[in-house]
Design an enzyme around this catalytic site. Structure first.
Site, PDB file in Angstrom:
ATOM      1  N   THR A  55      77.471  -2.009 -78.575  1.00 42.34           N
ATOM      2  CA  THR A  55      77.890  -1.727 -79.864  1.00 42.34           C
ATOM      3  C   THR A  55      79.539  -1.670 -79.921  1.00 42.34           C
ATOM      4  O   THR A  55      80.299  -2.306 -80.765  1.00 42.34           O
ATOM      5  CB  THR A  55      77.531  -0.153 -80.189  1.00 42.34           C
ATOM      6  OG1 THR A  55      75.955  -0.056 -79.913  1.00 42.34           O
ATOM      7  CG2 THR A  55      77.868   0.297 -81.641  1.00 42.34           C
ATOM      8  N   THR A  56      80.030  -0.891 -79.015  1.00 47.97           N
ATOM      9  CA  THR A  56      81.543  -1.080 -78.913  1.00 47.97           C
ATOM     10  C   THR A  56      82.336  -2.218 -79.104  1.00 47.97           C
ATOM     11  O   THR A  56      83.408  -2.665 -79.511  1.00 47.97           O
ATOM     12  CB  THR A  56      82.005  -0.129 -77.779  1.00 47.97           C
ATOM     13  OG1 THR A  56      81.395   1.050 -77.849  1.00 47.97           O
ATOM     14  CG2 THR A  56      83.677   0.272 -77.715  1.00 47.97           C
ATOM     15  N   TYR A 147      68.058   0.035 -75.148  1.00 46.43           N
ATOM     16  CA  TYR A 147      69.099   0.813 -75.758  1.00 46.43           C
ATOM     17  C   TYR A 147      68.687   1.519 -77.084  1.00 46.43           C
ATOM     18  O   TYR A 147      68.682   0.627 -78.148  1.00 46.43           O
ATOM     19  CB  TYR A 147      70.239  -0.461 -75.892  1.00 46.43           C
ATOM     20  CG  TYR A 147      71.630   0.340 -76.758  1.00 46.43           C
ATOM     21  CD1 TYR A 147      71.735   1.716 -76.987  1.00 46.43           C
ATOM     22  CD2 TYR A 147      72.854  -0.599 -76.398  1.00 46.43           C
ATOM     23  CE1 TYR A 147      73.112   1.985 -77.341  1.00 46.43           C
ATOM     24  CE2 TYR A 147      73.968  -0.197 -77.009  1.00 46.43           C
ATOM     25  CZ  TYR A 147      74.170   1.016 -77.653  1.00 46.43           C
ATOM     26  OH  TYR A 147      75.514   1.363 -78.081  1.00 46.43           O
ATOM     27  N   LYS A 177      69.114   3.704 -72.199  1.00 43.32           N
ATOM     28  CA  LYS A 177      70.386   4.201 -72.633  1.00 43.32           C
ATOM     29  C   LYS A 177      70.198   4.829 -74.067  1.00 43.32           C
ATOM     30  O   LYS A 177      69.911   4.233 -74.842  1.00 43.32           O
ATOM     31  CB  LYS A 177      71.492   3.042 -72.874  1.00 43.32           C
ATOM     32  CG  LYS A 177      72.640   3.483 -73.597  1.00 43.32           C
ATOM     33  CD  LYS A 177      73.344   2.338 -73.795  1.00 43.32           C
ATOM     34  CE  LYS A 177      74.724   2.600 -74.737  1.00 43.32           C
ATOM     35  NZ  LYS A 177      74.869   3.721 -75.502  1.00 43.32           N
ATOM     36  N   SER A 179      71.398   6.956 -76.896  1.00 41.47           N
ATOM     37  CA  SER A 179      72.612   7.337 -77.876  1.00 41.47           C
ATOM     38  C   SER A 179      72.000   7.864 -79.093  1.00 41.47           C
ATOM     39  O   SER A 179      72.005   7.407 -80.171  1.00 41.47           O
ATOM     40  CB  SER A 179      73.107   5.796 -78.195  1.00 41.47           C
ATOM     41  OG  SER A 179      73.885   5.448 -76.943  1.00 41.47           O
ATOM     42  N   GLY A 202      74.009   8.663 -74.265  1.00 43.79           N
ATOM     43  CA  GLY A 202      74.830   7.822 -74.751  1.00 43.79           C
ATOM     44  C   GLY A 202      75.716   8.281 -76.077  1.00 43.79           C
ATOM     45  O   GLY A 202      76.454   7.732 -76.855  1.00 43.79           O
ATOM     46  N   ASP A 204      78.751  10.764 -76.154  1.00 42.24           N
ATOM     47  CA  ASP A 204      79.856  11.081 -75.198  1.00 42.24           C
ATOM     48  C   ASP A 204      80.090  12.592 -75.460  1.00 42.24           C
ATOM     49  O   ASP A 204      80.485  13.533 -74.559  1.00 42.24           O
ATOM     50  CB  ASP A 204      81.000  10.371 -75.141  1.00 42.24           C
ATOM     51  CG  ASP A 204      80.975   8.925 -75.208  1.00 42.24           C
ATOM     52  OD1 ASP A 204      79.540   8.367 -75.230  1.00 42.24           O
ATOM     53  OD2 ASP A 204      81.802   8.176 -75.387  1.00 42.24           O
ATOM     54  N   GLU A 205      80.291  13.042 -76.847  1.00 42.01           N
ATOM     55  CA  GLU A 205      80.589  14.289 -77.214  1.00 42.01           C
ATOM     56  C   GLU A 205      79.631  15.292 -76.855  1.00 42.01           C
ATOM     57  O   GLU A 205      80.037  16.450 -76.903  1.00 42.01           O
ATOM     58  CB  GLU A 205      81.139  14.414 -78.628  1.00 42.01           C
ATOM     59  CG  GLU A 205      80.265  13.870 -79.544  1.00 42.01           C
ATOM     60  CD  GLU A 205      80.158  12.365 -79.953  1.00 42.01           C
ATOM     61  OE1 GLU A 205      80.346  11.562 -79.103  1.00 42.01           O
ATOM     62  OE2 GLU A 205      79.765  11.818 -80.953  1.00 42.01           O
ATOM     63  N   VAL A 219      76.555   6.043 -70.546  1.00 41.36           N
ATOM     64  CA  VAL A 219      77.366   5.133 -71.178  1.00 41.36           C
ATOM     65  C   VAL A 219      78.123   5.437 -72.395  1.00 41.36           C
ATOM     66  O   VAL A 219      77.350   6.096 -73.441  1.00 41.36           O
ATOM     67  CB  VAL A 219      76.192   3.922 -71.494  1.00 41.36           C
ATOM     68  CG1 VAL A 219      76.660   2.627 -72.040  1.00 41.36           C
ATOM     69  CG2 VAL A 219      75.264   3.721 -70.344  1.00 41.36           C
ATOM     70  N   SER A 221      81.747   4.646 -75.237  1.00 35.59           N
ATOM     71  CA  SER A 221      82.956   4.084 -75.575  1.00 35.59           C
ATOM     72  C   SER A 221      84.204   4.864 -74.913  1.00 35.59           C
ATOM     73  O   SER A 221      85.184   4.085 -74.813  1.00 35.59           O
ATOM     74  CB  SER A 221      82.869   3.778 -77.036  1.00 35.59           C
ATOM     75  OG  SER A 221      82.937   5.166 -77.650  1.00 35.59           O
TER      76      SER A 221
HETATM   77  C1  LIG Z   1      77.814   4.888 -82.149  1.00 38.84           C
HETATM   78  C2  LIG Z   1      78.262   4.638 -80.884  1.00 38.84           C
HETATM   79  O1  LIG Z   1      79.076   3.721 -80.880  1.00 38.84           O
HETATM   80  N1  LIG Z   1      78.029   5.401 -80.098  1.00 38.84           N
HETATM   81  C3  LIG Z   1      78.680   5.131 -78.777  1.00 38.84           C
HETATM   82  C4  LIG Z   1      77.504   4.650 -77.592  1.00 38.84           C
HETATM   83  O2  LIG Z   1      76.519   4.503 -77.906  1.00 38.84           O
HETATM   84  C5  LIG Z   1      79.336   6.352 -78.122  1.00 38.84           C
HETATM   85  O3  LIG Z   1      80.009   5.835 -77.081  1.00 38.84           O
HETATM   86  C6  LIG Z   1      80.198   6.879 -79.096  1.00 38.84           C
HETATM   87  O4  LIG Z   1      81.306   5.873 -79.426  1.00 38.84           O
HETATM   88  C7  LIG Z   1      81.026   8.135 -78.762  1.00 38.84           C
HETATM   89  O5  LIG Z   1      80.049   9.078 -78.371  1.00 38.84           O
HETATM   90  C8  LIG Z   1      81.934   8.625 -79.709  1.00 38.84           C
HETATM   91  O6  LIG Z   1      81.155   9.238 -80.872  1.00 38.84           O
HETATM   92  C1  LIG Z   2      78.574   2.903 -76.358  1.00 38.41           C
HETATM   93  C2  LIG Z   2      77.730   2.015 -75.999  1.00 38.41           C
HETATM   94  O1  LIG Z   2      77.012   1.958 -75.080  1.00 38.41           O
HETATM   95  C3  LIG Z   2      77.972   0.760 -76.925  1.00 38.41           C
HETATM   96  O2  LIG Z   2      79.311   0.503 -77.324  1.00 38.41           O
HETATM   97  O3  LIG Z   2      77.124  -0.234 -76.833  1.00 38.41           O
END
Ligand SMILES: CC(=O)N[C@H](C=O)[C@@H](O)[C@H](O)[C@H](O)CO
Ligand SMILES: CC(=O)C(=O)O
Length: 310
Positions: A55-56, A147, A177, A179, A202, A204-205, A219, A221
């Site tokens: 995603t990132t 994921y 993973k 999220s 997934g 982070d917060e 995992v 960003s």
């Molecule tokens: C929606 C999104 O990008 N989720 C990321 C991973 O899955 C996270 O790493 C977030 O970027 C992070 O938790 C900040 O909200």
């Molecule tokens: C956060 C994560 O795993 C992604 O950016 O795909």
């Protein structure tokens, strides 16, 4: 023949940074920044595992050819420096995903992960499992992770339903993973867990909540630029030092809480990484909008005040 977890295959644990995709100012892939990016993560953040083209990394906005170029360079530059490279190969077309999965085998990625397609959505666990099996079959020798990111895909199949019998359908299946904020679904995955799987959190917060339930790692960003702090959170948690672990978790919540007020998205996130790391990662690709300089400045200021030691 179905693969077994070979003795050399290590479980995926600990912190995994989901990388940004380096682009030039003109929006082309900036391959030469990948080497310095790997060095930044290992030397400055203590992060030795990466999840690329996710995603990132804006994978869904990249062409298959660009994704191959990137995946290959990440694997090349990570060799001997990093412990694990997960290549995300999810696409809207099964054929593209299979092509990328095969390519990941050829470039010796450590594993692959797949996000559900989201235009035509699998609408139950059976459909999603059948789809994942078709992708995994193109790379039967690579550990495979699902994921789960329903806030983006709109695919709300419960992971605990997906996992039932999945190891028989997908012998290379090695975990998830996760999220999403549905911690009950995450918790129920552990009763279905196999010894060679990893369940990675997934969001982070709220990583600490994932750890409490039993997550093998995380995992995300933000581990690109708070990795050094989150390694401390992990070791505090392992030692049972909950107050210390919470203190670090609350710092990220404080930071992301104010960033979200200013419109935190991949564009803002990427710009923060540029400013913190000094790497030339360029702008995001449309439709993600570049971050306004005033927003970047105030988010960076907040970051510096909360994480002066990163
Ligand atoms: C929606 C999104 O990008 N989720 C990321 C991973 O899955 C996270 O790493 C977030 O970027 C992070 O938790 C900040 O909200
Ligand atoms: C956060 C994560 O795993 C992604 O950016 O795909």
């Amino acid at each position: 023949m179905a693969i077994m977890a070979s003795s050399s295959e290590k479980l995926l644990t600990g912190l995994v940074a989901a990388t940004f995709t380096p682009l030039t100012e003109e929006g082309e892939i900036n391959i030469k920044e990948i080497g310095p990016y790997v060095d930044y993560l290992t030397e400055r953040q203590g992060v030795t595992k990466i999840f690329v083209n996710g995603t990132t990394g804006e994978s869904m906005s990249l062409t298959v050819a660009e994704r191959k170029l990137l995946a290959e360079e990440w694997c090349k530059k990570a060799k001997g420096k990093m412990d694990h490279v997960v290549v995300h190969v999810g696409c809207m077309s099964l054929k593209d995903s299979q092509d990328l999965a095969l390519h990941a085998t050829q470039i010796k990625a450590d594993s692959i992960a797949v996000i559900s397609p989201s235009f035509f959505k699998p609408n139950n666990a059976h459909a999603l499992r059948t789809y994942l099996k078709a992708v995994a079959s193109a790379a039967p020798d690579l550990p495979f992770y699902y994921y789960h990111i329903p806030s983006i895909t709109g695919v709300n199949v419960l992971v605990r339903d997906l996992l039932v019998g999945i190891e028989e359908q997908i012998p290379s299946f090695r975990g998830v993973k996760f999220s999403a904020i549905d911690l009950m679904d995450f918790g129920l995955c552990f009763s279905l867990m196999k010894p060679n799987w990893s369940l990675l959190y997934g969001v982070d917060e709220q990583m600490l909540s994932g750890l409490v339930l039993g997550a093998d790692g995380a995992v995300g960003s933000t581990y690109n630029y708070v990795g050094c702090q989150f390694n401390k959170l992990l070791s505090a948690f392992e030692k049972g030092e909950l107050v210390e672990a919470r203190t670090i978790q609350f710092k990220l919540q404080d930071f992301l809480g104010s960033a979200m007020k200013l419109g935190f998205d991949v564009g803002v996130n990427k710009q923060l990484m540029v400013e913190v790391s000094g790497l030339s990662l360029g702008p995001p690709r449309l439709p993600v909008m570049p971050c306004h300089p005033d927003v970047a400045a105030s988010i960076k200021q907040k970051y510096k005040s909360i994480f002066p030691q990163c």
